[in-house]
Design a protein around this motif. Structure first.
Motif, PDB file in Angstrom:
ATOM      1  N   THR A  42      16.006  26.506-125.248  1.00 43.34           N
ATOM      2  CA  THR A  42      15.206  26.463-124.029  1.00 43.34           C
ATOM      3  C   THR A  42      15.570  25.203-123.260  1.00 43.34           C
ATOM      4  OG1 THR A  42      13.389  25.295-125.130  1.00 43.34           O
ATOM      5  CG2 THR A  42      13.299  27.709-125.121  1.00 43.34           C
ATOM      6  N   GLY A  43      14.996  25.051-122.078  1.00 46.68           N
ATOM      7  CA  GLY A  43      15.257  23.828-121.333  1.00 46.68           C
ATOM      8  C   GLY A  43      15.381  24.045-119.844  1.00 46.68           C
ATOM      9  N   LYS A  44      15.860  23.009-119.165  1.00 43.46           N
ATOM     10  CA  LYS A  44      16.081  23.037-117.730  1.00 43.46           C
ATOM     11  C   LYS A  44      17.486  22.515-117.448  1.00 43.46           C
ATOM     12  CE  LYS A  44      12.395  20.531-116.815  1.00 43.46           C
ATOM     13  NZ  LYS A  44      11.296  19.818-116.119  1.00 43.46           N
ATOM     14  N   ILE A  45      18.303  23.329-116.824  1.00 42.20           N
ATOM     15  CA  ILE A  45      19.655  22.932-116.450  1.00 42.20           C
ATOM     16  C   ILE A  45      19.779  23.079-114.943  1.00 42.20           C
ATOM     17  CG2 ILE A  45      22.125  23.426-116.672  1.00 42.20           C
ATOM     18  CD1 ILE A  45      21.601  24.457-119.463  1.00 42.20           C
ATOM     19  N   ARG A  46      20.191  22.014-114.286  1.00 40.76           N
ATOM     20  CA  ARG A  46      20.393  22.020-112.844  1.00 40.76           C
ATOM     21  C   ARG A  46      21.865  21.785-112.543  1.00 40.76           C
ATOM     22  NH1 ARG A  46      16.673  24.295-113.719  1.00 40.76           N
ATOM     23  NH2 ARG A  46      14.476  23.877-113.240  1.00 40.76           N
ATOM     24  N   LEU A  47      22.434  22.697-111.764  1.00 37.92           N
ATOM     25  CA  LEU A  47      23.848  22.627-111.399  1.00 37.92           C
ATOM     26  C   LEU A  47      23.978  22.503-109.890  1.00 37.92           C
ATOM     27  CD1 LEU A  47      24.861  25.535-113.737  1.00 37.92           C
ATOM     28  CD2 LEU A  47      25.829  23.248-113.949  1.00 37.92           C
ATOM     29  N   ALA A  48      24.877  21.649-109.460  1.00 40.61           N
ATOM     30  CA  ALA A  48      25.171  21.466-108.038  1.00 40.61           C
ATOM     31  C   ALA A  48      26.657  21.166-107.920  1.00 40.61           C
ATOM     32  CB  ALA A  48      24.342  20.325-107.453  1.00 40.61           C
ATOM     33  N   ARG A  49      27.144  21.170-106.708  1.00 38.60           N
ATOM     34  CA  ARG A  49      28.551  20.809-106.535  1.00 38.60           C
ATOM     35  C   ARG A  49      28.809  19.385-107.007  1.00 38.60           C
ATOM     36  NH1 ARG A  49      32.251  23.506-103.840  1.00 38.60           N
ATOM     37  NH2 ARG A  49      33.216  21.609-103.005  1.00 38.60           N
ATOM     38  N   GLU A  50      27.759  18.550-107.038  1.00 39.52           N
ATOM     39  CA  GLU A  50      27.939  17.168-107.466  1.00 39.52           C
ATOM     40  C   GLU A  50      27.856  16.990-108.972  1.00 39.52           C
ATOM     41  OE1 GLU A  50      24.962  14.777-105.620  1.00 39.52           O
ATOM     42  OE2 GLU A  50      23.306  15.577-106.835  1.00 39.52           O
ATOM     43  N   GLY A  51      27.518  18.052-109.739  1.00 43.40           N
ATOM     44  CA  GLY A  51      27.516  17.879-111.190  1.00 43.40           C
ATOM     45  C   GLY A  51      26.451  18.677-111.906  1.00 43.40           C
ATOM     46  N   ILE A  52      26.036  18.179-113.071  1.00 48.10           N
ATOM     47  CA  ILE A  52      25.068  18.846-113.938  1.00 48.10           C
ATOM     48  C   ILE A  52      24.031  17.849-114.418  1.00 48.10           C
ATOM     49  CG2 ILE A  52      26.593  18.513-115.959  1.00 48.10           C
ATOM     50  CD1 ILE A  52      25.392  21.098-117.138  1.00 48.10           C
ATOM     51  N   ASN A  53      22.784  18.290-114.475  1.00 49.16           N
ATOM     52  CA  ASN A  53      21.684  17.495-115.009  1.00 49.16           C
ATOM     53  C   ASN A  53      20.872  18.417-115.901  1.00 49.16           C
ATOM     54  OD1 ASN A  53      19.832  15.434-115.452  1.00 49.16           O
ATOM     55  ND2 ASN A  53      18.640  15.913-113.619  1.00 49.16           N
ATOM     56  N   ALA A  54      20.707  18.073-117.172  1.00 49.24           N
ATOM     57  CA  ALA A  54      20.126  19.036-118.102  1.00 49.24           C
ATOM     58  C   ALA A  54      19.271  18.382-119.173  1.00 49.24           C
ATOM     59  CB  ALA A  54      21.241  19.836-118.780  1.00 49.24           C
TER      60      ALA A  54
END
Length: 358
Positions: free
Chosen positions: A58-70
């Protein structure tokens, strides 16, 4: 890939109710590296997760053109290692995760209800989509270096700046910190624009900045050193590598006690212990007694994060105007429209970042 994690009007819980006793693992990590097609990466992550047992990761993963934050959670280390290995094999993440700092803590898959993978404009909403990150503008200090410099710094020429939200700072921060009175990261620039803040806290100062894991510090450092007018910029900027999570894991605080209180985390654990002593800002919004127990305003559709001691429990309103709105809503539920209450202001947040007024 862009839908809300919780229904409108609801927010995440932070009471971990399970019998796992922290036998699993939570991994916090980020990387500012170009991802050309974050939507495709997000789909492949969700496809892989669908091959696992329900709620295995489980969790929260955020993706953007600038990278990943998870932040990812699993109930055993083997499952977590398999998931991280998959991410590292993903072609569009291979460069981003090369040498990434996985900050591992005790936890379990119950820290989140599901695995949420979303494509966003910014890893942390700062309101500067094209800002990017300039690693040359900030010096990273290991926890050992950080402790030594913070202890010996000239407090007249430097500032120790907490760039997190006010409710995080209230629970715990380094002694002597300036805590930004913001409810959202995007309000940081607005706070800087308030009367006297730049002159008092930033201009020509040696800044020591910190956050939970480091992702917000990189944005702030870049903004302060490249976007502010040259005459208002800090002299130097240093950040705590790995953030509070790395500092807690290093064990240094057990010796020097620089960090007071606990570290707020964005999952059902609520917070994790760092220092033995509570900071002066960690007081119950109901009665004013010292407490580190997290709660939320009980007002209708209000999600302000508060501190409420065991005696007051989850019965505290953030302010009288929120209580009044909630009482009116009970009389006319169908026509209720929530309005910003009196506590949603810089002045109110500044008050909560001071010792309790009895």
């Amino acid at each position: 890939l862009n839908k809300r994690r919780t229904p409108r009007g609801q927010s995440d819980a932070f009471r971990l109710r399970c019998d796992c006793n922290g036998c699993g693992v939570v991994a916090l990590f980020y990387s500012y590296t170009l991802i050309r097609d974050p939507a495709s990466v997000a789909r492949r992550i969700l496809d892989f997760a669908s091959t696992l047992s329900p709620a295995e990761v489980t969790g929260k993963i955020r993706l953007a053109r600038e990278g990943i934050n998870a932040t990812a959670a699993a109930s055993d280390a083997t499952t977590m290692n398999a998931f991280l290995s998959f991410l590292e094999r993903e072609p569009d993440l291979e460069l981003a995760l090369d040498g990434v700092d996985y900050k591992l803590e005790p936890g379990c898959a119950h820290c989140f209800e599901t695995l949420s993978v979303r494509v966003v404009d910014e890893l942390c909403p700062f309101g500067e989509v094209n800002l990017g990150v300039d690693g040359e503008c900030v010096q990273s200090l290991t926890p050992e270096e950080w402790a030594a410099e913070v202890r010996s710094r000239d407090t007249t020429k430097s500032r120790l700046l907490d760039v997190r939200n006010f409710y995080e700072s209230r629970l715990g921060h380094f002694f002597g910190s300036t805590c930004a009175p913001i409810r959202r990261f995007s309000q940081f620039k607005e706070w800087l624009a308030r009367d006297g803040v730049l002159e008092r806290e930033i201009k020509d100062k040696d800044l020591y900045i910190f956050c939970t894991g480091g992702v917000r510090c990189e944005k702030v450092a870049t903004y302060l050193t490249t976007r502010l007018p040259e005459g208002s910029r800090p002299r130097t900027v240093r950040k705590l590598a790995g953030g509070i999570v790395a500092y807690a894991k290093s064990g240094i605080n057990e010796r020097d006690g620089l960090f007071k209180g606990s570290n707020y985390v964005f999952d059902a654990r609520g917070s994790t212990p760092v220092g033995q002593d509570l900071p002066s800002t960690s007081w119950c919004d109901g009665c004013g007694d010292a407490s580190g127990r997290i709660s939320k305003c009980v007002g209708k559709s209000c999600h302000v994060i508060l501190i409420a001691c065991e005696r007051c429990g989850d019965t505290v309103y953030c302010c009288t105007s929120c209580r009044d709105q909630t009482e009116r809503a009970r009389l006319d539920e169908d026509n209720f429209r929530r309005r910003a209450c009196e506590c949603d202001s810089f002045e109110s947040r500044e008050r909560r970042l001071r010792p309790a007024q009895r």
